[in-house]
Write an enzyme that holds these catalytic residues in place. Structure first.
Site, PDB file in Angstrom:
ATOM      1  N   ASP A 125      35.150  37.628  41.513  1.00 33.28           N
ATOM      2  CA  ASP A 125      36.247  38.534  41.181  1.00 33.28           C
ATOM      3  C   ASP A 125      37.204  38.575  42.361  1.00 33.28           C
ATOM      4  OD1 ASP A 125      35.344  39.252  38.641  1.00 33.28           O
ATOM      5  OD2 ASP A 125      34.182  40.946  39.392  1.00 33.28           O
ATOM      6  N   ASP A 143      38.180  37.940  32.904  1.00 34.03           N
ATOM      7  CA  ASP A 143      38.118  39.344  32.482  1.00 34.03           C
ATOM      8  C   ASP A 143      39.403  39.757  31.768  1.00 34.03           C
ATOM      9  OD1 ASP A 143      35.625  39.502  33.745  1.00 34.03           O
ATOM     10  OD2 ASP A 143      36.489  40.294  35.596  1.00 34.03           O
TER      11      ASP A 143
END
EC number: 3.4.23.36
Length: 160
Positions: A125, A143
């Site tokens: 991330d 995401d």
């Protein structure tokens, strides 16, 4: 004859969308791994940083504090999601383009994060949106793809 060509070309649009998102997701994560050390931050704009973090769990780091079993659980959930969404797409009418687009976005995102779990044991991330000292959960392009797909499905289901 023309109708078959149209149906095939629409399939290619969705497949191309999935591939494009996967390339964007994988490339962005590789660049982050290469140029930003884990837990380092690179300021992009006043409200956007690239913050390299490894997420061993799901969204919002759910299950990240477990002892490793979550990798297999979340990988299995991703595979089942990809298979179910693919099956749903094959059953939809070709006119249901919004639904097909939404499911394609979810498939692309689930596949991108699954690839991370398989190769790294975690999801990379890096997108950090913040206002002053308040930071939203760090996320990635996969995401975003899942989120946009879910929003499209919600709009379809709640607008009728």
């Amino acid at each position: 004859m023309k109708q078959k060509y149209s149906k095939k070309s629409k399939k290619w649009i969705y497949i191309t969308t999935i591939i494009f998102i996967l390339i964007l997701d994988i490339s962005s994560k590789r660049l982050i791994i290469k140029y930003i050390k884990t837990y380092d931050t690179k300021k992009i704009f006043s409200v956007l940083n690239f913050f390299h973090v490894h997420n061993h769990g799901a969204a919002f780091s759910f299950l990240s504090d477990q002892n490793g079993w979550q990798k297999w659980f979340l990988s299995t959930v991703s595979i089942l999601t990809i298979l179910v969404m693919t099956r749903i797409i094959t059953k939809l009418k070709k006119q249901e383009t919004k639904k097909i687009t939404a499911y394609s976005l979810i498939i692309a995102g689930a596949t991108g994060n699954l690839i991370d779990r398989i190769f790294y044991g975690f999801v990379v991330d890096f997108i950090d949106i913040h206002i002053n000292d308040w930071h939203f959960a760090t996320f990635n392009i996969a995401d975003c793809s899942i989120f946009i797909g879910i929003i499209i499905l919600m709009r379809i289901n709640y607008s009728t």
